[in-house]
Design a protein around this motif. Structure first.
Motif, short mmCIF file in Angstrom:
data_model
loop_
_atom_site.label_atom_id
_atom_site.label_comp_id
_atom_site.label_asym_id
_atom_site.label_seq_id
_atom_site.Cartn_x
_atom_site.Cartn_y
_atom_site.Cartn_z
N ARG A 119 26.40 -11.84 1.17
CA ARG A 119 24.96 -11.02 1.21
C ARG A 119 24.18 -11.33 0.28
O ARG A 119 22.49 -11.10 0.17
CB ARG A 119 25.68 -9.86 -0.57
CG ARG A 119 26.88 -9.14 -0.48
CD ARG A 119 26.65 -8.24 -1.45
NE ARG A 119 27.07 -8.14 -2.52
CZ ARG A 119 26.60 -8.65 -4.02
NH1 ARG A 119 25.17 -8.52 -3.93
NH2 ARG A 119 27.45 -9.17 -5.32
N LEU A 120 24.54 -12.99 0.25
CA LEU A 120 22.87 -13.49 0.78
C LEU A 120 21.44 -13.87 1.49
O LEU A 120 22.39 -13.32 2.64
CB LEU A 120 23.19 -15.20 0.22
CG LEU A 120 23.92 -15.46 -1.20
CD1 LEU A 120 23.68 -16.85 -0.89
CD2 LEU A 120 22.99 -14.91 -2.28
N LYS A 121 20.09 -13.65 1.40
CA LYS A 121 19.72 -14.16 2.44
C LYS A 121 19.86 -14.68 3.67
O LYS A 121 20.01 -14.41 4.70
CB LYS A 121 18.37 -14.15 1.31
CG LYS A 121 17.35 -13.36 2.77
CD LYS A 121 15.68 -13.59 2.36
CE LYS A 121 14.77 -13.58 3.32
NZ LYS A 121 12.86 -13.65 2.28
N ALA A 122 20.92 -15.98 2.72
CA ALA A 122 21.22 -16.39 4.17
C ALA A 122 22.27 -17.01 4.60
O ALA A 122 22.58 -17.77 3.44
CB ALA A 122 20.45 -17.92 4.94
N PRO A 123 23.86 -16.25 4.75
CA PRO A 123 25.33 -16.28 4.36
C PRO A 123 25.04 -17.60 4.33
O PRO A 123 25.14 -18.35 4.71
CB PRO A 123 25.43 -15.61 5.10
CG PRO A 123 24.45 -14.28 5.37
CD PRO A 123 23.01 -15.39 5.64
N SER A 124 26.15 -18.44 2.66
CA SER A 124 26.05 -19.41 2.84
C SER A 124 28.18 -19.72 2.23
O SER A 124 29.05 -19.17 1.56
CB SER A 124 25.75 -19.62 1.62
OG SER A 124 26.52 -21.53 0.74
N ASP A 131 31.99 -26.31 -0.12
CA ASP A 131 32.37 -27.73 -0.53
C ASP A 131 30.44 -27.84 -1.44
O ASP A 131 29.90 -29.09 -2.48
CB ASP A 131 31.89 -29.13 0.61
CG ASP A 131 30.95 -28.67 1.20
OD1 ASP A 131 30.53 -27.25 1.89
OD2 ASP A 131 30.42 -29.44 2.13
N GLN A 132 29.53 -26.70 -1.43
CA GLN A 132 28.36 -27.32 -1.98
C GLN A 132 28.25 -26.56 -2.73
O GLN A 132 28.56 -24.45 -2.31
CB GLN A 132 27.07 -27.72 -1.41
CG GLN A 132 26.02 -27.66 -1.68
CD GLN A 132 25.91 -29.58 -2.53
OE1 GLN A 132 26.33 -29.00 -3.68
NE2 GLN A 132 25.87 -30.37 -1.48
N ASP A 133 28.03 -25.75 -3.60
CA ASP A 133 27.82 -24.42 -5.00
C ASP A 133 26.68 -23.95 -5.37
O ASP A 133 25.17 -24.01 -4.54
CB ASP A 133 27.67 -25.80 -6.61
CG ASP A 133 28.57 -26.29 -7.16
OD1 ASP A 133 29.38 -26.03 -6.14
OD2 ASP A 133 28.39 -26.69 -7.73
N LEU A 134 26.79 -22.36 -5.76
CA LEU A 134 25.58 -21.76 -5.44
C LEU A 134 24.93 -22.05 -7.12
O LEU A 134 25.40 -22.19 -8.05
CB LEU A 134 26.09 -20.37 -5.65
CG LEU A 134 27.29 -20.52 -3.92
CD1 LEU A 134 26.87 -18.42 -4.05
CD2 LEU A 134 26.13 -20.14 -2.95
N GLU A 192 22.32 -24.29 -3.16
CA GLU A 192 22.11 -25.53 -3.16
C GLU A 192 22.32 -26.20 -1.82
O GLU A 192 21.79 -27.73 -1.02
CB GLU A 192 22.77 -26.45 -3.58
CG GLU A 192 22.81 -26.20 -5.54
CD GLU A 192 20.96 -26.04 -5.97
OE1 GLU A 192 20.59 -27.03 -4.98
OE2 GLU A 192 21.60 -26.64 -7.44
N ASP A 193 23.06 -26.08 -0.90
CA ASP A 193 23.53 -26.58 0.45
C ASP A 193 21.84 -26.54 1.37
O ASP A 193 22.03 -27.77 2.23
CB ASP A 193 24.36 -25.71 1.22
CG ASP A 193 24.83 -25.88 2.43
OD1 ASP A 193 25.56 -27.28 2.28
OD2 ASP A 193 24.96 -25.98 3.56
#
Length: 599
Positions: free
Chosen positions: A529-534, A538-541, A557-558
């Motif tokens: 649901r993020l503005k840019a889906p992640s 391997d990289q945290d939110l 953080e990616d």
């Protein structure tokens, strides 16, 4: 998701991908900023505390930091982290007065077997704390494989001498030309601890028909490189075949070109992309007119009355099973014989421990390797520690340095009566970089420049002199341009929810769409649901609650560029740019954290 605990030492450390990927956890963005400011000596010492050999590694490191560099996420090439390290070494002032002041001797004696990077790192860490360190090496000068196996056109002796002397000058006793033939005897000399950093001194053999008959012109790669280094070998035949696809093979073929090899070929059993050699090593070999032939397996050395005449190869192709495992199978094409005068065998290295008696408390595994704890570097004999290639087989210098730090910490804790399995957390120093509404203490402009090429010596001139360094290094102007490509990943975007009015100004200005204000949820749902889906787990939110609407702020953080636009735009100061300096040192010596074993 639960709110992110950004006070945990490893959270923002992991966000500094280059430092996280470096086995010695060198604070990369910190020293690159110092280079950009022209503070080369300061940049050198930042490196020295962590990786011990900035000038050497600035020329030879395998660069695990660069594939991790965030610059590679916004364009094709990462920052030239390794070659910027060399800039600090090339342009620094005299730094002898900056070296650690020695503590009074504490009466503890440490025996260190081998004079390579792991051993010297142990001595560098322990000597300032008052330990009497004695380094034993069969070669007359310190450096180990750095001196004997890396060609001078890549790493001049002057650089090795300088950086090994910085360590030896810390009151370390170096016994060159002294081979240790018995660990049991060494244990009987009442040293308080022993470190084994003897490397992987034996090149792997290639036992195929014709090997014994043509032995006079078939050379083991690492032994041959050592003979060249010490001046025992000064020429080779005009037609040379190098067998193997690692960095040693690349050093062999380039050295052969300088010693008279006119037709030098590298022949490997794998595909070009699967070769173990670093991409830049392969590029340098090709630039020097050395072809690399693939999918060819040597099956025999041909000879005429004991004189080598060539190598016969079976042609193979790659097949992959359902699990993606590769197998090489015959292609069905006829075998091919390639004529040559000399062969250099560089198909791997092995450890050799004939000097370690099997009844001195050290257990060995099925591969005849000592059982070594990967965190403490301790063996099954509580007084004996291993590191570098001697611990886990051939790797590279930066891993040997990391092993040295881990072993030194263990030895210090052991002789201080502490539990060596308890590893200290790093110290984290936090400082805001805000100097005004739109002014920061660091350059936050994102450079659009592509990676700057390192100047090389003219090929014709380079091939005539085996001691002429090929890479010339960045000059000041090029170094500044390359340094400005760094995204300052250690300057973290830190969010204070109580100050936020949820105006979405940060969301609007973010060039990477990495900030989202939304309802909380499970991680998989939230990432979608993020503005840019992640999708990159391997990289945290970075999740922060406490907003007046009950929503959460989520930053990916990616893809964050650490540009600071969110903090500049925020009308309430809810966003700040804070430098996280992760200090892993103990009394002037770089020491590990839990992160190293996880990295």
């Amino acid at each position: 998701m639960k709110p992110t605990d950004i006070s945990a030492p490893d959270y923002f450390h992991k966000v500094v991908d280059c430092q996280w990927a470096c086995p010695a956890h060198t604070p990369v963005p910190e020293y690159i900023r110092l280079i950009a400011e022209g503070r080369y000596s300061d940049a050198y010492m930042v490196n020295w505390r962590s990786n011990v050999f900035p000038g050497i590694l600035g020329r030879t490191c395998d660069r695990p930091c660069e594939p991790a560099c965030r610059r590679g996420r916004v364009e094709e090439t990462p920052v030239a982290i390794c070659r910027l390290k060399r800039v600090a070494a090339d342009f620094k002032d005299d730094v002898k007065h900056r070296m650690p002041r020695l503590s009074p001797k504490n009466g503890k004696r440490i025996a260190i077997v081998g004079g390579g990077p792991a051993s010297l790192s142990v001595a560098r860490d322990l000597a300032p704390l008052g330990y009497h360190c004695t380094v034993f090496d069969s070669d007359p000068k310190a450096g180990g494989m750095m001196r004997t196996q890396i060609p001078k056109f890549r790493l001049p002796d002057s650089v090795i001498d300088e950086e090994t002397d910085y360590i030896l000058d810390l009151g370390i006793e170096f016994r060159g030309g002294t081979r240790i033939d018995s660990l049991k005897k060494l244990l009987g000399e009442n040293y308080d601890a022993i470190f084994v950093g003897s490397g992987a001194p034996r090149g792997r053999e290639l036992d195929i028909p014709g090997r014994k008959e043509a032995a006079g012109n078939i050379h083991i790669g690492i032994d041959w490189l050592s003979s060249v280094s010490f001046g025992h070998v000064e020429k080779i035949g005009k037609r040379v075949i190098v067998l193997g696809g690692g960095n040693t093979a690349m050093d062999c073929c380039r050295t052969a070109r300088r010693l008279g090899g006119e037709d030098v070929k590298v022949i490997v059993r794998s595909g070009f992309e699967e070769m173990k050699a670093s991409p830049w090593e392969k590029e340098d070999a090709i630039h020097e007119d050395i072809p690399i032939l693939n999918f060819m397996v040597p099956v025999a050395f041909t000879h005429d009355n004991g004189k080598l005449t060539g190598v016969t190869f079976q042609k193979v192709r790659a097949e992959y099973d359902a699990r993606g495992k590769r197998n090489l199978v015959p292609s069905g094409e006829p075998d091919q014989t390639i004529e040559c005068d000399d062969v250099l065998v560089a198909v791997g290295q092995e450890n050799a421990f004939p000097w370690i008696e099997r009844d001195c408390g050290i257990e060995f595994d099925k591969s005849d390797m000592p059982r070594v704890d990967p965190t403490t570097m301790g063996s099954t004999n509580p007084k004996v520690f291993f590191g570098g290639d001697a611990a886990f087989g051939p790797k590279n210098i930066i891993w040997a340095v990391a092993h040295g730090h881990d072993a030194a910490l263990s030895i210090h804790k052991l002789l201080s009566g502490e539990d060596i399995t308890e590893r200290p957390l790093p110290e984290v120093h936090i400082s805001s970089q805000k100097m005004g509404i739109h002014e920061w203490s660091y350059d936050n402009d994102v450079s659009s420049d592509k990676r700057y090429k390192v100047p090389h010596r003219d090929k014709v001139i380079a091939l005539k002199d085996i001691r002429a360094e090929v890479e010339l290094g960045y000059d000041v102007k090029l170094a500044l341009g390359e340094a400005q490509r760094c995204l300052n990943c250690d300057i973290q975007t830190v969010f204070a929810a109580p100050l936020c009015i949820e105006c979405d100004a940060c969301v609007d200005i973010c060039p990477m769409d990495c900030i989202t204000f939304t309802e909380n949820g499970e991680e998989a749902d939230l990432r979608a649901r993020l503005k840019a889906p992640s999708p990159h787990l391997d990289q945290d939110l970075y999740v922060a609650d406490g907003l007046k609407t009950g929503r959460v702020m989520v930053k990916d953080e990616d893809v964050c560029l650490h540009c600071g636009l969110c903090a500049e735009r925020c009308p309430t100061g809810a966003w700040d740019m804070q430098k996280y300096l992760i200090d892993m040192t103990l009394a002037g010596s770089s020491c590990p954290s839990k992160a190293r074993s996880a990295a």
